[in-house]
Design an enzyme around this catalytic site. Structure first.
Site, PDB file in Angstrom:
ATOM      1  N   ASP A  47       0.820  -1.219   0.000  1.00 46.36           N
ATOM      2  CA  ASP A  47       0.000   0.000   0.000  1.00 46.36           C
ATOM      3  C   ASP A  47       0.850   1.263   0.000  1.00 46.36           C
ATOM      4  OD1 ASP A  47       0.758  -0.542   2.661  1.00 46.36           O
ATOM      5  OD2 ASP A  47      -1.125   0.193   3.508  1.00 46.36           O
ATOM      6  N   LEU A  56      -5.064  -6.688  13.184  1.00 49.26           N
ATOM      7  CA  LEU A  56      -6.411  -6.525  12.608  1.00 49.26           C
ATOM      8  C   LEU A  56      -6.833  -5.057  12.582  1.00 49.26           C
ATOM      9  CD1 LEU A  56      -8.183  -9.577  14.272  1.00 49.26           C
ATOM     10  CD2 LEU A  56      -7.105  -9.445  12.030  1.00 49.26           C
ATOM     11  N   SER A 106      -6.990  -2.460  14.901  1.00 50.60           N
ATOM     12  CA  SER A 106      -7.851  -1.817  15.893  1.00 50.60           C
ATOM     13  C   SER A 106      -7.570  -0.316  15.957  1.00 50.60           C
ATOM     14  CB  SER A 106      -7.658  -2.460  17.274  1.00 50.60           C
ATOM     15  OG  SER A 106      -6.299  -2.433  17.657  1.00 50.60           O
ATOM     16  N   SER A 107      -6.314   0.078  15.704  1.00 49.68           N
ATOM     17  CA  SER A 107      -5.988   1.514  15.747  1.00 49.68           C
ATOM     18  C   SER A 107      -6.675   2.263  14.614  1.00 49.68           C
ATOM     19  CB  SER A 107      -4.470   1.723  15.682  1.00 49.68           C
ATOM     20  OG  SER A 107      -3.927   1.145  14.515  1.00 49.68           O
ATOM     21  N   GLU A 145      -2.433   8.839  12.084  1.00 50.70           N
ATOM     22  CA  GLU A 145      -1.460   7.802  12.439  1.00 50.70           C
ATOM     23  C   GLU A 145      -0.057   8.185  11.963  1.00 50.70           C
ATOM     24  OE1 GLU A 145      -1.114   3.112  13.095  1.00 50.70           O
ATOM     25  OE2 GLU A 145      -3.022   4.130  12.803  1.00 50.70           O
ATOM     26  N   ASP A 157      -5.719   0.241   5.809  1.00 52.03           N
ATOM     27  CA  ASP A 157      -6.482  -0.115   7.005  1.00 52.03           C
ATOM     28  C   ASP A 157      -7.688   0.799   7.174  1.00 52.03           C
ATOM     29  OD1 ASP A 157      -4.411  -1.855   7.284  1.00 52.03           O
ATOM     30  OD2 ASP A 157      -3.528  -0.902   9.041  1.00 52.03           O
TER      31      ASP A 157
END
Length: 391
Positions: A42, A129, A131-132, A164, A176
């Site tokens: 990505d 997975l 979560s952030s 982030e 994400d």
């Protein structure tokens, strides 16, 4: 249909908010994600194939009449206070995902006022997975709804990513956050990270399950190695650019260019770049497999991806490799690979539905024998993206 567990989580978050702030909140849920194939592509302008899953952050939010920001984490049972004018990084880390979003909205000129926020989740943390990202997207979506900013979904995902990158300090790509916001049930998202164009690829097969095995480890070099890989890829691009100025990311590069211009300069950088360029092509081939419902061919590509991440990109670890090796010769497992940043977290496995429990039991037992660790197993269903909870 929502599971009992999801309803319990929603009720817990709502009740805690009412208890702390004596107010009726707006309730938002934002999912974690899996990525079927296309790992570490990505941030190289490549393609990814994620999906939102039925594990969520649930967030309750309400306005204040001052500039105070009052936060509460149900899972950590911790509070954090800030004001709109003092957005400092927090020692506990979790507030940073929320405050980073506030900062990004302010940078874009949106006039916020103070707010109260409570959140909890059932996304396993440290398992890769995202979560952030789910917390960032829940926050951006919630503030957009609460204050009526009218921000488009893509921009909400970009705000989460920027939070982030700039506030938390992890140079992640957009995958994400995009998956969290744009997820649809029984659909994978083929996302082009160069221009954010996307298409949905159907993944609706009752005969297969997506099973995640969590190594229960997170090696400390994960974030530093992630940023290092990114720099190595950028260096590889710069070597190719000397001869082909039009190549601005590894998305534009060919294996021949990587071979010719990167390999003589630096063997490690060559391996990194070779993996990424090959993985971008592998994803395109994998989407063709899915269009033909050829899940066997798709699964083989997952194993190939793991080999590349293990030997060329070098972001796997002993525990992840054990989990992949344990299923490699099991006829019920079509494909498996490490997923996410690496150095721990989960493997993602494509498992025949009627064999799911046997595979889980076998892998958990053998993993414990080989590592003295207990692998956690999750069955992930592909679900809808970030949304308001109406009840």
């Amino acid at each position: 249909m929502e599971t009992t567990m999801a309803v319990v989580l929603q009720d817990s978050v709502r009740t805690k908010f009412q208890e702390l702030f004596n107010d009726t909140p707006l309730l938002i849920r934002s999912p974690g994600r899996v990525n079927l194939i296309g790992e570490h592509t990505d941030y190289n302008g490549g393609l990814v194939l994620p999906a939102a899953i039925d594990k969520n952050i649930v967030l309750a939010i309400g306005k204040r009449d001052d500039d105070s920001v009052q936060l509460y984490s149900l899972d950590q049972q911790q509070t954090h206070q800030a004001t709109l004018h003092t957005l400092d990084r927090a020692p506990q880390l979790w507030p940073d995902y929320i405050l980073g979003v506030v900062q990004q909205l302010q940078k874009r000129g949106f006039a916020l006022q103070g707010f109260n926020l409570v959140f909890g989740g059932d996304i396993p943390q440290g398992a890769g997975l995202s979560s952030s990202a789910a917390l960032e997207c829940a926050t951006a979506f919630a503030l957009n709804e609460l204050f009526g900013f009218g921000i488009a979904r893509l921009d909400l995902a970009l705000i989460g990513q920027a939070a982030e990158n700039e506030f938390v300090g992890v140079k992640c790509g957009l995958m994400d956050q995009f998956a969290s916001v744009f997820g649809q049930a029984q659909q994978l998202i083929k996302l082009d990270c160069r221009d954010f164009s996307y298409e949905y690829i159907p993944f609706n097969t009752p005969d297969l399950r997506i099973v995640l095995f969590d190594t229960q480890v997170k090696h400390s070099l994960a974030s530093s190695a992630y940023n290092e890989r990114r720099e190595q890829c950028e260096y590889g691009v710069s070597l190719i650019q000397r001869h082909h100025p039009q190549v601005t990311s590894l998305r534009d590069a060919t294996l021949e260019q990587v071979e010719r211009y990167v390999k003589p300069e630096n063997e490690v950088v060559y391996n990194r770049c070779h993996y990424v360029v090959a993985e971008i092509q592998r994803l395109q081939d994998a989407c063709e497999d899915l269009r033909r419902d050829d899940f066997v061919a798709f699964g083989k590509r997952m194993f190939e991806t793991h080999a590349g991440l293990q030997h060329q990109y070098e972001v796997s670890c002993a525990e992840l490799d054990v989990l992949v090796d344990l299923v490699r010769d099991d006829d019920a497992v079509l494909g498996a690979r490490m997923m996410g940043g690496g150095f721990g977290g989960c493997t993602i496995n494509l498992v025949k539905a009627d064999q799911t429990q046997r595979v889980i039991d076998t892998v958990v037992r053998l993993y414990a024998e080989k590592t003295d660790k207990h692998a956690q197993a999750y069955v992930a269903n592909i679900a809808e993206g970030t949304a308001i909870i109406n009840h």
